[in-house]
Structure formats: C-alpha cells, structure tokens
Design a protein around this motif. Structure first.
Motif, PDB file in Angstrom:
ATOM      1  N   ARG A 121      97.870  55.650 -53.070  1.00 26.11           N
ATOM      2  CA  ARG A 121      98.131  54.240 -52.745  1.00 26.11           C
ATOM      3  C   ARG A 121      97.183  53.749 -51.654  1.00 26.11           C
ATOM      4  N   LEU A 122      96.913  54.612 -50.704  1.00 25.02           N
ATOM      5  CA  LEU A 122      96.084  54.242 -49.560  1.00 25.02           C
ATOM      6  C   LEU A 122      94.655  53.920 -49.986  1.00 25.02           C
ATOM      7  N   TYR A 123      94.128  54.712 -50.917  1.00 24.99           N
ATOM      8  CA  TYR A 123      92.723  54.570 -51.313  1.00 24.99           C
ATOM      9  C   TYR A 123      92.536  54.012 -52.723  1.00 24.99           C
ATOM     10  N   ASN A 124      93.625  53.606 -53.357  1.00 23.92           N
ATOM     11  CA  ASN A 124      93.555  53.058 -54.719  1.00 23.92           C
ATOM     12  C   ASN A 124      92.851  54.017 -55.680  1.00 23.92           C
ATOM     13  N   THR A 125      93.196  55.294 -55.606  1.00 22.01           N
ATOM     14  CA  THR A 125      92.558  56.276 -56.481  1.00 22.01           C
ATOM     15  C   THR A 125      93.246  56.326 -57.840  1.00 22.01           C
ATOM     16  N   GLN A 126      92.436  56.535 -58.864  1.00 26.38           N
ATOM     17  CA  GLN A 126      92.959  56.676 -60.225  1.00 26.38           C
ATOM     18  C   GLN A 126      92.864  58.116 -60.721  1.00 26.38           C
ATOM     19  N   ASN A 127      91.990  58.898 -60.092  1.00 27.34           N
ATOM     20  CA  ASN A 127      91.795  60.296 -60.484  1.00 27.34           C
ATOM     21  C   ASN A 127      91.719  61.148 -59.229  1.00 27.34           C
ATOM     22  N   ARG A 128      91.891  62.454 -59.411  1.00 27.52           N
ATOM     23  CA  ARG A 128      91.755  63.377 -58.281  1.00 27.52           C
ATOM     24  C   ARG A 128      91.265  64.722 -58.797  1.00 27.52           C
ATOM     25  N   VAL A 129      90.548  65.451 -57.945  1.00 27.97           N
ATOM     26  CA  VAL A 129      89.986  66.734 -58.355  1.00 27.97           C
ATOM     27  C   VAL A 129      89.777  67.614 -57.124  1.00 27.97           C
ATOM     28  N   TYR A 130      89.889  68.924 -57.314  1.00 25.78           N
ATOM     29  CA  TYR A 130      89.492  69.875 -56.278  1.00 25.78           C
ATOM     30  C   TYR A 130      88.049  70.297 -56.557  1.00 25.78           C
ATOM     31  N   HIS A 131      87.216  70.196 -55.548  1.00 28.30           N
ATOM     32  CA  HIS A 131      85.819  70.627 -55.638  1.00 28.30           C
ATOM     33  C   HIS A 131      85.696  71.891 -54.792  1.00 28.30           C
ATOM     34  N   ILE A 132      85.345  72.992 -55.429  1.00 27.75           N
ATOM     35  CA  ILE A 132      85.367  74.295 -54.767  1.00 27.75           C
ATOM     36  C   ILE A 132      83.956  74.837 -54.554  1.00 27.75           C
ATOM     37  N   ILE A 133      83.705  75.307 -53.326  1.00 26.55           N
ATOM     38  CA  ILE A 133      82.468  76.020 -53.010  1.00 26.55           C
ATOM     39  C   ILE A 133      82.870  77.460 -52.719  1.00 26.55           C
ATOM     40  N   LEU A 330      98.200  44.060 -32.141  1.00 30.04           N
ATOM     41  CA  LEU A 330      97.088  44.018 -33.086  1.00 30.04           C
ATOM     42  C   LEU A 330      97.570  43.296 -34.338  1.00 30.04           C
ATOM     43  N   MET A 331      96.881  42.204 -34.692  1.00 34.50           N
ATOM     44  CA  MET A 331      97.282  41.397 -35.844  1.00 34.50           C
ATOM     45  C   MET A 331      96.075  41.123 -36.729  1.00 34.50           C
ATOM     46  N   THR A 332      96.349  40.699 -37.953  1.00 29.69           N
ATOM     47  CA  THR A 332      95.280  40.279 -38.859  1.00 29.69           C
ATOM     48  C   THR A 332      95.385  38.782 -39.102  1.00 29.69           C
ATOM     49  N   ASN A 333      94.297  38.214 -39.601  1.00 27.78           N
ATOM     50  CA  ASN A 333      94.260  36.799 -39.956  1.00 27.78           C
ATOM     51  C   ASN A 333      93.716  36.672 -41.382  1.00 27.78           C
ATOM     52  N   PRO A 334      94.558  36.248 -42.344  1.00 26.19           N
ATOM     53  CA  PRO A 334      95.936  35.813 -42.145  1.00 26.19           C
ATOM     54  C   PRO A 334      96.850  36.981 -41.778  1.00 26.19           C
ATOM     55  N   ASN A 335      97.930  36.653 -41.096  1.00 23.58           N
ATOM     56  CA  ASN A 335      98.856  37.665 -40.602  1.00 23.58           C
ATOM     57  C   ASN A 335      99.392  38.544 -41.726  1.00 23.58           C
ATOM     58  N   LYS A 336      99.650  37.934 -42.886  1.00 23.31           N
ATOM     59  CA  LYS A 336     100.261  38.664 -43.994  1.00 23.31           C
ATOM     60  C   LYS A 336      99.327  39.689 -44.630  1.00 23.31           C
ATOM     61  N   ALA A 337      98.029  39.652 -44.284  1.00 24.34           N
ATOM     62  CA  ALA A 337      97.095  40.614 -44.876  1.00 24.34           C
ATOM     63  C   ALA A 337      97.481  42.042 -44.505  1.00 24.34           C
ATOM     64  N   MET A 338      97.907  42.239 -43.246  1.00 22.44           N
ATOM     65  CA  MET A 338      98.337  43.572 -42.836  1.00 22.44           C
ATOM     66  C   MET A 338      99.624  43.968 -43.546  1.00 22.44           C
ATOM     67  N   ALA A 339     100.549  43.019 -43.667  1.00 19.97           N
ATOM     68  CA  ALA A 339     101.815  43.310 -44.345  1.00 19.97           C
ATOM     69  C   ALA A 339     101.587  43.631 -45.814  1.00 19.97           C
ATOM     70  N   ASP A 340     100.716  42.866 -46.466  1.00 13.61           N
ATOM     71  CA  ASP A 340     100.443  43.115 -47.883  1.00 13.61           C
ATOM     72  C   ASP A 340      99.890  44.516 -48.099  1.00 13.61           C
ATOM     73  N   TRP A 341      98.977  44.926 -47.214  1.00 12.08           N
ATOM     74  CA  TRP A 341      98.382  46.256 -47.367  1.00 12.08           C
ATOM     75  C   TRP A 341      99.343  47.361 -46.929  1.00 12.08           C
ATOM     76  N   MET A 342      99.784  47.291 -45.677  1.00 10.33           N
ATOM     77  CA  MET A 342     100.546  48.402 -45.111  1.00 10.33           C
ATOM     78  C   MET A 342     101.971  48.484 -45.650  1.00 10.33           C
ATOM     79  N   LEU A 343     102.682  47.360 -45.651  1.00  8.15           N
ATOM     80  CA  LEU A 343     104.089  47.392 -46.051  1.00  8.15           C
ATOM     81  C   LEU A 343     104.275  47.386 -47.560  1.00  8.15           C
ATOM     82  N   ARG A 344     103.503  46.572 -48.258  1.00  7.47           N
ATOM     83  CA  ARG A 344     103.705  46.448 -49.710  1.00  7.47           C
ATOM     84  C   ARG A 344     102.960  47.535 -50.493  1.00  7.47           C
ATOM     85  N   ASP A 345     101.630  47.611 -50.289  1.00  6.88           N
ATOM     86  CA  ASP A 345     100.820  48.511 -51.115  1.00  6.88           C
ATOM     87  C   ASP A 345     101.017  49.982 -50.757  1.00  6.88           C
ATOM     88  N   VAL A 346     101.078  50.287 -49.456  1.00  5.81           N
ATOM     89  CA  VAL A 346     101.104  51.686 -49.030  1.00  5.81           C
ATOM     90  C   VAL A 346     102.529  52.207 -48.844  1.00  5.81           C
TER      91      VAL A 346
END
Length: 407
Positions: A121-133, A330-346
C-alpha cells in the motif's frame, strides 16, 4: 521475475559491479567465498537497474522499481537450500510468547502478511520478488524467487522445540526462533542462475592505494573506471540525527509512556478532524512535532508557513509546511492530501474513523522518519514501533557530537 525484464546491458553492468566488489573480499574476510555486505548489494542493484533504494525506510522491501517490490538478500551458499532471516518481531514478542503450535504460526502469518501488504500500500506495488546474491567458492550466483504471503489455510507444523517452531505452507518452509523473535525462510537454490566467477585479490589494499594515486595521464582506461565505480558502492550514506533526519511520533509520547489511553489523541493530530468547536473536514490532520525535536533540531525544518516539498514513499510529492504556535505541527496543502495518503491509502481508515494506537501496533509502525535532502526537499517514511523513543535517547550523544548513524 524481475531480471527477465532487464536489458543485457543492465545485467552486464550489474554482474561487473558484483565481480569487482567481490574481488575486494580480502578487505573483510579471509574466506574463499566472496564477501558482499548487504548494503553494498542493495547499492549495486539500485545503481545498475535504476531502482529506488529504500535503505532509509524500515519496510518489507529493499528497493522499488516499476511497481515491483524487491527484497535483496546476500548470503553464503551451502547445499541446495539455505534458511535465512526474513522478518523480526521484537516489538511483538510479548504477544508471541503466549502462543504455541498452530496458533503461533497463524499469528506469525498475520504479522508477516500485514507487513508485506502495508509495504504494498505504501509504495503502490503490484508485484514482489526476492533477489538473491548467493556466494560460493570463488563464485557468485544470482537468482530470484517468489516473495509470497504466508498461506494460512495450508499451514502445517513440522516441528516444535523449546527454542523454535518449524512450519510450512503450500509454497514455503519457515522457522521461528523464540529467543530472537526472528522468522526465517528456506530459500531453494534453482538449477538456473547467473554465475559470476570472482578472482579475489590477494592484496586489495595495494590496489586501492594505486587507485588513489593521481593519474599521470588524463585518460583512464575503461577497466579502471569500472573498478572505481564498483569501489564507490562500498561507501554508505552517513546521516546525522537531528541534522539530516528526525523521527516524529504519530501518537502522544507522554500517554504512551504512562500507558494512558487514548495514546493517539482522539481530537488532535491525525484525529484533528474529530475536534469540536466547528464543522471540520475529514481530511483535517497534522503530525505533531514534539518540543524535544524542536529544541534539539531548531533548524531542521524551514521557518513557519514556508512551503517545502515532502516526497512520500509512492513517489508523489506533497506541498507541506510547519505551522501552529511554536511550529509544532507538520501539515500539507491541501490539508487533506496527508489524510488521503496516510489515513486512507496506507492505514485504510474510512472517513470519520478514529485512528487508535491498536491500529498502529497492528501494522508495526507508530512514527515517521523525515529525511532532509535540501532546504526545500524532504522525504517521509514510516518507522517501526518504539523508534521515536530510541531516537530521543540519542539526544545526549548528538549533543556531544559523537553520534553518527550509518544507513
């Protein structure tokens, strides 16, 4: 898998870097198996493929590229498989100690899956993989394997002792160490992988000294440039607390210290929308900047009401500022931008749903790290439970000028 999407040139650049880094193994180890420190592995991967390095964040992935979350691991090979650490649950150990057998395995699955899904959710990833060395005798093997959620419906207990619990699901085998609260996963080494032969230098210091000498000619051959670039990956970014970054809690530190509910204020901070006095928008929120941060890092943020860029983990840039009396918010402008990201999306809260500390505890993160790039550019990342308290303990060290944190 990720490597299948890359150009042969990118892969060649990557393998050349690993080969050169492995050549300097005698700087750190006398083993005939190349030594590649995990941060160096991450740096090499991100530089070769243009991935975003997540070293500053404490999340399930080490890198992000084109919507793919990448877990980068480097370890010594032995046999056809290897058990390696994939998660640590120190902050949840008190809960885990009360459980055994299938109940414990299910709870571990919950914690593990929530951590992965939180990063998705944080990075909007659609896939994931382990890369091994993988590192073997004078050889590096590069391969990839799936980065799976634990399938709770197919969990089967393999063995339980006083020190550990072994279990598997339909896809993977896991081992949980009780004393260290560490979850490990078995990585199976595939037949097909990229093999890199490594010549370990007998006297790497002499080579470094030679490279450090000013060249008599202005033209440096391509091989030397490649080697210098690879050596550059051995360096790590050094960040100084209270100068380069600060940690901000998403709760009341005093309430948490006293175990006094509500630990997350109900009518202020990220629940500011719930305050009385007037009708408020559901997106009216802010992150508190405690006095201990303001007093010890007075020049970290721009002055009150001065706009700056705040880059969130998914790559978007928000317009932000510090405000309120004493620059304590610490706030964003518009204020709801932080809420949309942190509270809703994440955090996946609905509008008018109160954020509680139980919610933060469940996801394993209760504060954010603000990293300063320039006077007008900052990054924000979530940080694990109790990180703010650990950060505040560094104040005396920072004041003495002794403390530096390596990422």
């Amino acid at each position: 898998m990720f490597l299948q999407t890359q150009t042969s040139q990118n892969i060649e650049n990557y393998t050349s870097a690993l080969k050169a880094i492995g050549a300097f193994s005698n700087l750190f180890s006398s083993s005939d198996k190349p030594f590649i420190q995990y941060r160096v592995a991450e740096n090499a991967f991100c530089k070769a493929f243009g991935a975003d390095n997540l070293a500053r964040a404490d999340v399930a992935y080490d890198a992000i590229i084109n919507g793919c979350g990448v877990g980068i691991k480097t370890f010594v090979l032995s046999g056809s498989s290897k058990i390696e650490k994939v998660a640590e649950f120190n902050s949840r150990s008190s809960e885990l100690r009360m459980l055994k057998g299938l109940d414990l395995a299910n709870k571990l699955a919950d914690f593990r899956n929530e951590r992965i899904e939180f990063a998705d959710r944080l990075y909007n990833t659609q896939n994931r993989v382990y890369h091994i060395i993988g590192r073997d005798k004078l050889l590096i093997k590069v391969f990839e394997t799936s980065y799976d959620l634990i399938d709770k419906n197919s969990i089967e207990i393999l063995e339980e002792t006083k020190s550990s619990l072994k279990f598997k699901d339909a896809l993977n085998e896991y081992n949980f160490n009780f004393s260290k609260s560490v979850l490990m996963k078995r990585f199976v080494i595939p037949q097909e992988c990229i093999e890199i032969n490594v010549e370990i230098l007998e006297e790497p210091i002499n080579v470094l000294l030679n490279l450090a000498q000013p060249s008599l000619n202005k033209q440096i051959d391509a091989a030397k440039v490649k080697l210098q670039n690879a050596i550059g990956l051995l360096t790590q970014e050094e960040l100084i607390p209270f100068v380069d970054y600060v940690i901000l809690p998403l709760y009341s530190p005093e309430a948490k210290k006293k175990l006094k509910e509500p630990i997350v204020p109900i009518k202020s901070q990220l629940n500011q929308w719930n305050a009385g006095g007037r009708k408020r928008d559901p997106g009216e929120v802010y992150i508190s900047i405690p006095s201990k941060i303001r007093n010890n890092a007075p020049d970290f943020f721009p002055e009150k009401d001065v706009i700056f860029n705040l880059k969130i983990p998914n790559g978007k840039v928000l317009s932000a500022k510090v405000c309120q009396d004493g620059s304590k918010a610490l706030m964003t402008n518009p204020n709801k931008a932080m809420a949309d990201w942190m509270l809703r999306d994440v955090l996946m809260l609905n509008e008018n749903e109160v954020l509680t500390y139980d919610k933060l505890r469940k996801i394993g993160y209760d504060s954010v790290k603000i990293t300063k790039s320039t006077e007008h550019d900052y990054f924000i990342d979530f940080t694990k439970l109790d990180e703010y308290e650990s950060f505040i303990e560094k104040i005396s060290e920072a004041q003495d000028g002794q403390f530096k944190l390596f990422l």
